[in-house]
Write a protein that holds these residues in place. Structure first.
Motif, PDB file in Angstrom:
ATOM      1  N   GLU A 110       0.892  -1.392  -0.157  1.00 48.17           N
ATOM      2  CA  GLU A 110      -0.047  -0.024   0.142  1.00 48.17           C
ATOM      3  C   GLU A 110       0.798   1.246  -0.182  1.00 48.17           C
ATOM      4  O   GLU A 110       0.226   2.377  -0.235  1.00 48.17           O
ATOM      5  CB  GLU A 110      -0.801  -0.084   1.478  1.00 48.17           C
ATOM      6  N   GLY A 111       2.242   1.099   0.194  1.00 41.63           N
ATOM      7  CA  GLY A 111       2.861   2.264   0.425  1.00 41.63           C
ATOM      8  C   GLY A 111       3.526   2.769  -0.947  1.00 41.63           C
ATOM      9  O   GLY A 111       4.302   3.644  -0.757  1.00 41.63           O
ATOM     10  N   GLY A 112       3.520   1.959  -2.011  1.00 44.78           N
ATOM     11  CA  GLY A 112       4.207   2.429  -3.199  1.00 44.78           C
ATOM     12  C   GLY A 112       3.244   3.506  -3.897  1.00 44.78           C
ATOM     13  O   GLY A 112       2.304   3.946  -3.512  1.00 44.78           O
ATOM     14  N   LYS A 113       3.934   4.132  -5.061  1.00 49.26           N
ATOM     15  CA  LYS A 113       3.396   5.045  -5.869  1.00 49.26           C
ATOM     16  C   LYS A 113       2.468   4.468  -6.829  1.00 49.26           C
ATOM     17  O   LYS A 113       1.381   5.114  -7.503  1.00 49.26           O
ATOM     18  CB  LYS A 113       4.604   5.899  -6.513  1.00 49.26           C
ATOM     19  N   GLY A 114       2.617   3.184  -7.151  1.00 48.50           N
ATOM     20  CA  GLY A 114       1.783   2.657  -8.209  1.00 48.50           C
ATOM     21  C   GLY A 114       2.363   2.351  -9.652  1.00 48.50           C
ATOM     22  O   GLY A 114       3.463   3.190  -9.777  1.00 48.50           O
ATOM     23  N   LEU A 115       1.918   1.379 -10.237  1.00 44.54           N
ATOM     24  CA  LEU A 115       2.612   0.970 -11.452  1.00 44.54           C
ATOM     25  C   LEU A 115       2.739   2.135 -12.423  1.00 44.54           C
ATOM     26  O   LEU A 115       3.590   2.441 -13.463  1.00 44.54           O
ATOM     27  CB  LEU A 115       2.206  -0.171 -12.228  1.00 44.54           C
ATOM     28  N   GLN A 116       1.509   3.091 -12.334  1.00 37.32           N
ATOM     29  CA  GLN A 116       1.443   4.104 -13.350  1.00 37.32           C
ATOM     30  C   GLN A 116       2.750   5.084 -13.214  1.00 37.32           C
ATOM     31  O   GLN A 116       2.797   5.965 -14.156  1.00 37.32           O
ATOM     32  CB  GLN A 116       0.249   4.948 -13.301  1.00 37.32           C
ATOM     33  N   LYS A 117       3.308   5.172 -12.048  1.00 41.13           N
ATOM     34  CA  LYS A 117       4.355   6.091 -11.893  1.00 41.13           C
ATOM     35  C   LYS A 117       5.986   5.335 -12.053  1.00 41.13           C
ATOM     36  O   LYS A 117       6.838   5.898 -12.038  1.00 41.13           O
ATOM     37  CB  LYS A 117       4.457   6.485 -10.079  1.00 41.13           C
ATOM     38  N   VAL A 118       5.853   4.348 -12.543  1.00 38.81           N
ATOM     39  CA  VAL A 118       6.918   3.510 -12.721  1.00 38.81           C
ATOM     40  C   VAL A 118       7.592   3.650 -14.169  1.00 38.81           C
ATOM     41  O   VAL A 118       6.866   3.362 -15.024  1.00 38.81           O
ATOM     42  CB  VAL A 118       7.175   1.852 -12.359  1.00 38.81           C
ATOM     43  N   LYS A 119       8.841   4.165 -14.294  1.00 41.83           N
ATOM     44  CA  LYS A 119       9.316   4.392 -15.563  1.00 41.83           C
ATOM     45  C   LYS A 119      10.363   3.170 -15.814  1.00 41.83           C
ATOM     46  O   LYS A 119      10.899   2.707 -14.919  1.00 41.83           O
ATOM     47  CB  LYS A 119      10.246   5.368 -15.771  1.00 41.83           C
ATOM     48  N   VAL A 120      10.137   2.580 -17.128  1.00 41.48           N
ATOM     49  CA  VAL A 120      10.900   1.261 -17.387  1.00 41.48           C
ATOM     50  C   VAL A 120      11.629   1.339 -18.593  1.00 41.48           C
ATOM     51  O   VAL A 120      11.346   2.022 -19.574  1.00 41.48           O
ATOM     52  CB  VAL A 120       9.594   0.177 -17.654  1.00 41.48           C
ATOM     53  N   GLY A 121      12.911   0.723 -18.358  1.00 47.62           N
ATOM     54  CA  GLY A 121      13.701   0.986 -19.515  1.00 47.62           C
ATOM     55  C   GLY A 121      14.705  -0.275 -19.758  1.00 47.62           C
ATOM     56  O   GLY A 121      14.185  -1.124 -19.235  1.00 47.62           O
ATOM     57  N   ASN A 122      15.631  -0.470 -20.657  1.00 47.54           N
ATOM     58  CA  ASN A 122      16.646  -1.502 -20.851  1.00 47.54           C
ATOM     59  C   ASN A 122      17.956  -0.948 -20.808  1.00 47.54           C
ATOM     60  O   ASN A 122      18.159   0.181 -20.660  1.00 47.54           O
ATOM     61  CB  ASN A 122      16.109  -2.180 -21.811  1.00 47.54           C
ATOM     62  N   GLU A 123      19.013  -1.748 -21.031  1.00 48.78           N
ATOM     63  CA  GLU A 123      20.184  -1.448 -20.997  1.00 48.78           C
ATOM     64  C   GLU A 123      20.500  -0.514 -22.200  1.00 48.78           C
ATOM     65  O   GLU A 123      21.333   0.494 -22.051  1.00 48.78           O
ATOM     66  CB  GLU A 123      21.227  -2.585 -21.106  1.00 48.78           C
ATOM     67  N   ASP A 124      19.944  -0.343 -23.402  1.00 51.13           N
ATOM     68  CA  ASP A 124      20.225   0.448 -24.418  1.00 51.13           C
ATOM     69  C   ASP A 124      19.624   1.657 -23.968  1.00 51.13           C
ATOM     70  O   ASP A 124      20.146   2.841 -24.560  1.00 51.13           O
ATOM     71  CB  ASP A 124      19.780  -0.371 -25.844  1.00 51.13           C
ATOM     72  N   LYS A 125      18.305   1.734 -23.569  1.00 55.64           N
ATOM     73  CA  LYS A 125      17.569   2.872 -23.422  1.00 55.64           C
ATOM     74  C   LYS A 125      17.028   2.793 -21.915  1.00 55.64           C
ATOM     75  O   LYS A 125      15.688   2.670 -21.634  1.00 55.64           O
ATOM     76  CB  LYS A 125      16.468   2.971 -24.212  1.00 55.64           C
ATOM     77  N   PRO A 126      17.935   3.146 -20.871  1.00 56.66           N
ATOM     78  CA  PRO A 126      17.674   2.946 -19.514  1.00 56.66           C
ATOM     79  C   PRO A 126      16.584   3.949 -19.067  1.00 56.66           C
ATOM     80  O   PRO A 126      16.764   5.135 -19.568  1.00 56.66           O
ATOM     81  CB  PRO A 126      18.815   2.984 -18.684  1.00 56.66           C
ATOM     82  N   ALA A 127      15.941   3.604 -17.911  1.00 58.26           N
ATOM     83  CA  ALA A 127      15.065   4.670 -17.326  1.00 58.26           C
ATOM     84  C   ALA A 127      15.868   5.343 -16.256  1.00 58.26           C
ATOM     85  O   ALA A 127      16.214   4.495 -15.272  1.00 58.26           O
ATOM     86  CB  ALA A 127      13.614   4.028 -16.810  1.00 58.26           C
ATOM     87  N   ILE A 128      16.235   6.619 -16.194  1.00 60.42           N
ATOM     88  CA  ILE A 128      17.166   7.122 -15.292  1.00 60.42           C
ATOM     89  C   ILE A 128      16.497   7.935 -14.144  1.00 60.42           C
ATOM     90  O   ILE A 128      15.440   8.768 -14.389  1.00 60.42           O
ATOM     91  CB  ILE A 128      18.279   7.803 -16.038  1.00 60.42           C
ATOM     92  N   GLY A 129      16.592   7.363 -12.981  1.00 60.57           N
ATOM     93  CA  GLY A 129      16.093   8.346 -12.039  1.00 60.57           C
ATOM     94  C   GLY A 129      16.752   8.113 -10.742  1.00 60.57           C
ATOM     95  O   GLY A 129      17.435   7.195 -10.729  1.00 60.57           O
ATOM     96  N   TYR A 130      16.124   8.844  -9.522  1.00 61.70           N
ATOM     97  CA  TYR A 130      16.894   8.736  -8.379  1.00 61.70           C
ATOM     98  C   TYR A 130      16.330   7.477  -7.320  1.00 61.70           C
ATOM     99  O   TYR A 130      17.404   6.792  -7.014  1.00 61.70           O
ATOM    100  CB  TYR A 130      16.895  10.232  -7.432  1.00 61.70           C
ATOM    101  N   THR A 131      15.354   7.343  -7.299  1.00 61.09           N
ATOM    102  CA  THR A 131      14.913   6.527  -6.340  1.00 61.09           C
ATOM    103  C   THR A 131      13.572   5.600  -7.034  1.00 61.09           C
ATOM    104  O   THR A 131      12.912   5.895  -8.013  1.00 61.09           O
ATOM    105  CB  THR A 131      14.472   6.824  -5.082  1.00 61.09           C
ATOM    106  N   ILE A 132      13.395   4.381  -6.404  1.00 58.73           N
ATOM    107  CA  ILE A 132      12.178   3.944  -6.751  1.00 58.73           C
ATOM    108  C   ILE A 132      11.522   3.195  -5.178  1.00 58.73           C
ATOM    109  O   ILE A 132      12.381   2.637  -4.492  1.00 58.73           O
ATOM    110  CB  ILE A 132      12.193   2.654  -7.662  1.00 58.73           C
ATOM    111  N   HIS A 133      10.492   2.982  -5.094  1.00 60.35           N
ATOM    112  CA  HIS A 133       9.819   2.402  -3.949  1.00 60.35           C
ATOM    113  C   HIS A 133       9.778   0.936  -4.393  1.00 60.35           C
ATOM    114  O   HIS A 133       9.592   0.262  -5.041  1.00 60.35           O
ATOM    115  CB  HIS A 133       8.390   2.882  -3.548  1.00 60.35           C
ATOM    116  N   ARG A 134      10.259   0.142  -3.023  1.00 63.61           N
ATOM    117  CA  ARG A 134      10.374  -1.317  -3.122  1.00 63.61           C
ATOM    118  C   ARG A 134       9.180  -2.040  -3.362  1.00 63.61           C
ATOM    119  O   ARG A 134       9.035  -3.016  -4.251  1.00 63.61           O
ATOM    120  CB  ARG A 134      10.921  -1.762  -1.695  1.00 63.61           C
ATOM    121  N   ALA A 135       7.976  -1.306  -2.875  1.00 66.11           N
ATOM    122  CA  ALA A 135       6.526  -1.880  -3.139  1.00 66.11           C
ATOM    123  C   ALA A 135       6.357  -1.888  -4.645  1.00 66.11           C
ATOM    124  O   ALA A 135       5.751  -2.642  -5.299  1.00 66.11           O
ATOM    125  CB  ALA A 135       5.672  -1.169  -2.293  1.00 66.11           C
ATOM    126  N   ASP A 136       6.913  -0.865  -5.510  1.00 66.94           N
ATOM    127  CA  ASP A 136       6.622  -0.805  -6.906  1.00 66.94           C
ATOM    128  C   ASP A 136       7.242  -1.701  -7.800  1.00 66.94           C
ATOM    129  O   ASP A 136       6.830  -2.269  -8.669  1.00 66.94           O
ATOM    130  CB  ASP A 136       6.961   0.754  -7.329  1.00 66.94           C
TER     131      ASP A 136
END
Length: 263
Positions: free
Chosen positions: A211-237
């Protein structure tokens, strides 16, 4: 949703893996988990609303350590009908330890824990296939939780975190790189896995409470060629992504990838 599939969890008291296990049980899917202290895992699950009835009917906890091949085999094979797990989720990790070193200030209580866990899972599966050749027809997939900051292709860490990731965390990251290599090497047609996925989350925050995460709609997804770059992510997400993308579905679209996740 119910399923006859069996998902094997290693490191299930860790935040990301525990959240994925909660989603798995809530979906009616059967699971096994390795735990040095089963009562700790049970308490964590009960605290998230998993009922004792669900635990009794859907989850088998094997008391043991990732160093024990027999314990790992007991997690991979159903104790009821010896069905082999279809999915393996490994979030095994060590506890950070500070040391007096300007070059390597952070190590782990077990600096090779991720690589050792993966090697032992590979060995356990090899022994299972030797003992029960028919089980090799239905090999499990594996997902391991790694970290950003390991890419040899392009930078996947924000500028402000690069000293932390590339200098301070060099020891734990070396272990993760060996783990990732083992997953890749053993996910070929001759390997013990039918496919492998490496998840590289950015800096983990929060606990396992779904219940503590931001939800999948807030998750940015990338791969090694085009990584999703950010500072943090919640473990629940991270746990929810693992469930939705690789447990709820077969996860084949992610096989062979190093998936970066961030908020």
């Amino acid at each position: 949703m119910t399923s006859s599939r069996l998902v094997a969890f290693f490191g299930a008291t860790g935040g990301c893996t525990n959240a994925a296990l909660v989603h798995t049980l809530n979906a009616g899917i059967h699971a096994t988990a390795l735990a040095r202290t089963p009562s700790k895992l049970i308490d964590m699950l009960l605290a998230q609303g998993i009922t004792q009835t669900t635990l009794d009917s859907q989850l088998t906890i094997v008391k043991g350590d990732i160093a024990s091949i027999p314990s790992i085999k007991s997690v991979l094979l159903s104790s009821k009908d010896h069905t082999l797990a279809s999915h393996i989720i490994s979030g095994v990790g060590g506890a950070p330890v500070m040391q007096w070193s300007l070059r390597l200030p952070v190590t782990l209580d077990n600096p090779e824990i991720c690589a050792t866990a993966t090697k032992n899972i590979v060995q356990a599966l090899g022994e299972i296939y030797a003992e029960q050749p028919a089980s090799a027809v239905h090999k499990p997939s594996i997902l391991t939780i790694s970290t950003t900051g390991l890419s040899d292709v392009c930078e996947d860490v924000p500028f402000g975190f690069r000293f932390l990731y590339h200098i301070v965390l060099a020891v734990p990251h070396k272990d993760k790189k060996v783990m990732e290599k083992l997953v890749a090497e053993n996910s070929s047609s001759e390997g013990v896995f039918r496919g492998g996925v490496v998840v590289r989350p950015s800096l983990l925050i929060g606990d396992q409470n779904i219940e503590g995460g931001k939800g999948l709609q807030k998750v940015k997804v990338g791969n090694e060629d085009k990584p999703a770059i950010g500072y943090t992510i919640h473990r629940a997400d991270v746990g929810e992504w693992i469930f939705e993308e690789t447990i709820k579905t077969d996860g084949q679209r992610w096989f062979g990838q190093r998936v970066t996740l961030t908020n």
